[in-house]
Scaffold this motif. Structure first.
Motif, PDB file in Angstrom:
ATOM      1  N   ALA A 411      31.876  21.493  11.178  1.00 57.99           N
ATOM      2  CA  ALA A 411      32.402  20.466  10.061  1.00 57.99           C
ATOM      3  C   ALA A 411      32.907  19.215  10.798  1.00 57.99           C
ATOM      4  CB  ALA A 411      33.405  21.058   9.239  1.00 57.99           C
ATOM      5  N   PHE A 412      33.688  19.472  11.832  1.00 55.28           N
ATOM      6  CA  PHE A 412      33.970  18.088  12.636  1.00 55.28           C
ATOM      7  C   PHE A 412      32.888  17.354  13.241  1.00 55.28           C
ATOM      8  CE2 PHE A 412      35.192  16.432  16.700  1.00 55.28           C
ATOM      9  CZ  PHE A 412      36.123  15.471  16.429  1.00 55.28           C
ATOM     10  N   LEU A 413      31.954  18.000  13.676  1.00 54.55           N
ATOM     11  CA  LEU A 413      30.817  17.158  14.513  1.00 54.55           C
ATOM     12  C   LEU A 413      30.050  16.690  13.157  1.00 54.55           C
ATOM     13  CD1 LEU A 413      29.855  19.900  17.185  1.00 54.55           C
ATOM     14  CD2 LEU A 413      30.732  17.696  17.634  1.00 54.55           C
ATOM     15  N   THR A 414      29.913  17.340  12.397  1.00 51.70           N
ATOM     16  CA  THR A 414      28.873  16.891  11.162  1.00 51.70           C
ATOM     17  C   THR A 414      29.688  15.705  10.477  1.00 51.70           C
ATOM     18  OG1 THR A 414      28.181  19.070  10.669  1.00 51.70           O
ATOM     19  CG2 THR A 414      27.777  17.579   8.942  1.00 51.70           C
ATOM     20  N   GLU A 415      31.083  15.868  10.427  1.00 48.37           N
ATOM     21  CA  GLU A 415      31.847  14.469   9.648  1.00 48.37           C
ATOM     22  C   GLU A 415      31.778  13.417  10.623  1.00 48.37           C
ATOM     23  OE1 GLU A 415      34.302  12.517   6.710  1.00 48.37           O
ATOM     24  OE2 GLU A 415      32.648  14.105   6.825  1.00 48.37           O
ATOM     25  N   THR A 416      31.925  13.764  12.072  1.00 53.02           N
ATOM     26  CA  THR A 416      32.047  12.380  12.883  1.00 53.02           C
ATOM     27  C   THR A 416      30.520  11.774  12.906  1.00 53.02           C
ATOM     28  OG1 THR A 416      31.588  14.034  14.670  1.00 53.02           O
ATOM     29  CG2 THR A 416      33.796  13.254  14.507  1.00 53.02           C
ATOM     30  N   ALA A 417      29.601  12.635  12.842  1.00 51.63           N
ATOM     31  CA  ALA A 417      28.222  11.969  12.764  1.00 51.63           C
ATOM     32  C   ALA A 417      28.039  11.097  11.693  1.00 51.63           C
ATOM     33  CB  ALA A 417      27.408  13.068  12.985  1.00 51.63           C
ATOM     34  N   ALA A 418      28.576  11.538  10.465  1.00 53.78           N
ATOM     35  CA  ALA A 418      28.378  10.728   9.229  1.00 53.78           C
ATOM     36  C   ALA A 418      29.097   9.312   9.398  1.00 53.78           C
ATOM     37  CB  ALA A 418      28.818  11.935   8.228  1.00 53.78           C
ATOM     38  N   VAL A 419      30.440   9.600   9.908  1.00 54.37           N
ATOM     39  CA  VAL A 419      31.042   8.357   9.895  1.00 54.37           C
ATOM     40  C   VAL A 419      30.585   7.362  10.818  1.00 54.37           C
ATOM     41  CG1 VAL A 419      33.209   7.419  11.173  1.00 54.37           C
ATOM     42  CG2 VAL A 419      33.373   9.407   9.791  1.00 54.37           C
ATOM     43  N   ARG A 420      29.751   7.759  12.003  1.00 54.86           N
ATOM     44  CA  ARG A 420      28.993   6.946  12.742  1.00 54.86           C
ATOM     45  C   ARG A 420      27.869   6.179  12.116  1.00 54.86           C
ATOM     46  NH1 ARG A 420      29.976  11.023  16.661  1.00 54.86           N
ATOM     47  NH2 ARG A 420      27.840  11.697  16.511  1.00 54.86           N
ATOM     48  N   GLU A 421      27.179   6.954  11.374  1.00 53.06           N
ATOM     49  CA  GLU A 421      25.912   6.467  10.484  1.00 53.06           C
ATOM     50  C   GLU A 421      26.594   5.523   9.383  1.00 53.06           C
ATOM     51  OE1 GLU A 421      22.416   5.823   8.846  1.00 53.06           O
ATOM     52  OE2 GLU A 421      22.986   7.025  10.426  1.00 53.06           O
ATOM     53  N   THR A 422      27.812   5.651   8.918  1.00 56.00           N
ATOM     54  CA  THR A 422      28.278   4.691   7.940  1.00 56.00           C
ATOM     55  C   THR A 422      28.657   3.436   8.646  1.00 56.00           C
ATOM     56  OG1 THR A 422      29.385   6.439   6.465  1.00 56.00           O
ATOM     57  CG2 THR A 422      30.324   4.027   6.538  1.00 56.00           C
ATOM     58  N   ALA A 423      28.936   3.396   9.812  1.00 52.23           N
ATOM     59  CA  ALA A 423      29.316   2.332  10.909  1.00 52.23           C
ATOM     60  C   ALA A 423      28.315   1.542  11.006  1.00 52.23           C
ATOM     61  CB  ALA A 423      30.185   2.641  12.028  1.00 52.23           C
ATOM     62  N   ASN A 424      27.060   2.238  11.426  1.00 47.56           N
ATOM     63  CA  ASN A 424      25.822   1.620  11.883  1.00 47.56           C
ATOM     64  C   ASN A 424      25.265   0.995  10.751  1.00 47.56           C
ATOM     65  OD1 ASN A 424      26.032   2.559  14.659  1.00 47.56           O
ATOM     66  ND2 ASN A 424      25.043   4.401  14.036  1.00 47.56           N
ATOM     67  N   ARG A 425      25.315   1.457   9.451  1.00 52.15           N
ATOM     68  CA  ARG A 425      24.708   1.061   8.476  1.00 52.15           C
ATOM     69  C   ARG A 425      25.499  -0.219   7.914  1.00 52.15           C
ATOM     70  NH1 ARG A 425      24.984   5.178   5.598  1.00 52.15           N
ATOM     71  NH2 ARG A 425      26.985   4.805   4.546  1.00 52.15           N
ATOM     72  N   VAL A 426      26.830  -0.526   8.242  1.00 51.95           N
ATOM     73  CA  VAL A 426      27.592  -1.484   7.840  1.00 51.95           C
ATOM     74  C   VAL A 426      27.120  -2.533   8.794  1.00 51.95           C
ATOM     75  CG1 VAL A 426      29.761  -2.899   7.981  1.00 51.95           C
ATOM     76  CG2 VAL A 426      29.543  -0.510   7.269  1.00 51.95           C
TER      77      VAL A 426
END
Length: 438
Positions: A411-426
Motif C-alpha cells: 500500500a505504501f509503494l502504491t501510494e507513493t507512486a500515486a503521489v509522484r503521478e500527481t506531481a508529474n501531472r501538475v
C-alpha cells in the motif's frame, strides 16, 4: 447578151439572198440551243451544290453520332441524358431536311430532253432552297456539337482509361498465375491462393465481354478490382517461401520460450510462499492465483504450439500463423504474471529494509513541481498549489502508516507512486499553460 448578163446578175442575187436567209435561220437556232444548255448547266450546278451540302451534313451527322455513342457509353448523368434528348430532336430535323432534299432531286430530271426554261428555273430555285436548308441544318449541328465538348472530353478521358485498365488486369492475372506455378514447383502448397485466383474467372469473362455490354465505368472498376486481387495473390505467393522459413523459425523460438516460461512458472509458488511468510496479506493476496493461471497459460500455449506445428506440416499457412500468434499471447500473459510476482517480492524486500529511498524519490518529485509552480511568481496559482499540498499530506500519511508491527508495504509503494503521478501531472499542466501564454 444583155439579157443574159442581166439574168446572170439576178441569179447571183437570188443565191446571195438564199444564203443570208439560211444564215439567219441557223443563227437563230443556235441561240436557242445555247440558252437551253446554259439553263441545264445552271440546274446541274444547283443540283451538285445541293448534293455536296447533303454529303457534308451526312458526314457531320456521322461524326456527331460517334461522339454521342462515346458519351452514352460512359456518362449517365442528367446532363448527358439531356444532351441525348437534344440530339434526338436534332436528328428529326435533319431527317426532314434530308427528305425534302431527296424529294426535290427526284422531282427534277434535268437530264431529260426537252427541258424547258420554266422547268429548269424551278429546278434551280428548289435545289438552291434545299441546299440552303441543308447548310443551315449543318450549322445547327455544329453548334450543338460544340456544346457537347465538356461531356465528350470527360467521356474520352474515361474511355482512354479502359484499354490500359483491361491490359493491367490481364497482366496481373498472368503474373499471379506464374507466381503460383513457381511456388508449386518449389514443393509448397498454395491452395488458398489458387482458389482466390480461380474466383476471378467469372470476372475475367465479364471483362472480356467489354464495355459495350457492361458499360465503361463498370468495366474499368472491374478491371481495377481484378488487378488489385491478382497483385495481392502474386505478392503473397512470392512471399510464401520466406513465410514458410519464418514460421519454422518461430516454431523453434516459441517452443524454447514455452519451455523456459514453464520453468519460471514453477518458481512462482516459492515466491508466493516467501511473500506470505514475510509480509501482510494485502501485499500478496492479488497474486495468489498466479501459479494456477501461469500453469494454465503454459498448457494452452503448448496446445496452440502443437496445432501450429500441425498446420505447418499441412501447409495451412494462415492457420499456422494464427496459432503462433495465440502462443505469443499466452506467453506474454505467463511472462507478465510470473514477472509480477518476482518484481513484487523484490520491491517489498527493498522498501522493508529501507523505505527512505522511496520517500526521498517521492519528495523530490513534489519539490520539483513546487519550484516550477513558484518560478517567476510570488505565490503559486491555487489550482497548482492545492494538489501539491495534498500530495505532501498523502506522503506524510503513507510514511506514518509504516510505523505499525506489520506495515502494508505494498500500500505504501502504491501510494507513493500515486503521489509522484500527481506531481508529474501538475508539472505538465504548468508547462502547457505557459506554452499557451496563460
Amino acid at each position: 447578151m444583155c439579157s443574159g448578163r442581166a439574168g446572170g446578175r439576178m441569179g447571183r442575187n437570188d443565191g446571195e439572198q438564199r444564203t443570208r436567209g439560211e444564215r439567219v435561220t441557223v443563227t437563230t437556232a443556235r441561240s436557242w440551243w445555247r440558252r437551253g444548255d446554259d439553263l441545264r448547266a445552271e440546274a446541274q450546278a444547283a443540283k451538285d451544290a445541293a448534293a455536296q451540302a447533303f454529303y457534308d451534313l451526312d458526314t457531320a451527322q456521322r461524326d456527331l453520332e460517334i461522339s454521342i455513342e462515346t458519351i452514352s457509353a460512359v456518362d449517365d448523368t442528367p446532363q448527358a441524358r439531356q444532351a441525348l434528348d437534344g440530339f434526338r430532336a436534332l436528328v428529326e430535323k435533319i431527317d426532314r431536311v434530308s427528305g425534302a432534299y431527296i424529294a426535290t432531286v427526284d422531282a427534277h430530271d434535268i437530264d431529260r430532253d426537252g427541258l424547258d426554261h420554266a422547268a429548269a428555273s424551278r429546278a434551280v430555285s428548289e435545289l438552291t432552297q434545299a441546299k440552303n436548308e441543308l447548310v443551315s441544318a449543318k450549322k445547327e449541328l455544329e453548334r450543338y456539337k460544340a456544346g457537347l465538348a465538356p461531356l465528350l472530353g470527360k467521356a474520352e478521358t474515361q474511355l482512354a482509361q479502359l484499354a490500359p485498365a483491361r491490359e493491367r488486369a490481364k497482366q496481373s492475372l498472368l503474373a499471379a498465375s506464374q507466381a503460383l506455378d513457381a511456388v508449386r514447383a518449389a514443393g509448397l502448397k498454395a491452395d488458398e491462393l489458387a482458389a482466390r485466383l480461380a474466383a476471378l474467372g467469372p470476372e475475367l469473362t465479364k471483362l472480356n465481354e467489354g464495355a459495350g455490354k457492361h458499360g465503361v465505368q463498370e468495366t474499368v472498376r472491374r478491371a481495377d478490382q481484378m488487378r488489385r486481387t491478382a497483385e495481392a495473390v502474386r505478392a503473397e505467393a512470392e512471399r510464401l517461401p520466406e513465410q514458410a522459413k519464418e514460421i519454422d523459425k518461430r516454431l523453434v523460438s516459441l517452443r524454447t520460450r514455452v519451455q523456459a516460461l514453464g520453468t519460471r512458472a514453477e518458481g512462482v509458488a516459492p515466491v508466493l510462499s516467501e511473500l506470505r511468510r514475510r509480509f501482510s496479506t494485502a501485499c500478496w493476496q492479488d497474486l495468489q492465483h498466479v501459479p494456477d493461471q501461469a500453469a494454465q497459460a503454459v498448457r494452452l500455449a503448448e496446445q496452440a504450439l502443437a496445432e501450429a506445428r500441425s498446420a505447418r506440416a499441412e501447409q495451412r499457412w494462415n492457420d499456422a500463423t494464427a496459432r503462433l500468434a495465440t502462443v505469443r499471447t499466452q506467453m506474454d500473459e505467463v511472462d507478465g504474471a510470473v514477472s509480477a510476482a518476482g518484481e513484487r517480492l523484490r520491491r517489498l524486500n527493498e522498501v522493508s529494509k529501507d523505505p527512505s529511498g522511496e520517500v526521498e524519490k517521492t519528495r523530490f518529485a513534489i519539490r520539483d513541481a513546487q519550484r516550477l509552480a513558484m518560478q517567476g511568481r510570488s505565490t503559486p496559482e491555487p489550482r497548482h498549489a492545492r494538489p501539491l499540498d495534498e500530495a505532501v499530506a498523502r506522503l506524510d500519511r503513507a510514511v506514518g502508516a509504516l510505523q505499525g508491527r506489520h506495515p502494508d508495504y505494498w500500500a505504501f509503494l502504491t501510494e507513493t507512486a500515486a503521489v509522484r503521478e500527481t506531481a508529474n501531472r501538475v508539472v505538465s499542466n504548468i508547462r502547457e499553460d505557459r506554452a499557451a501564454g496563460r
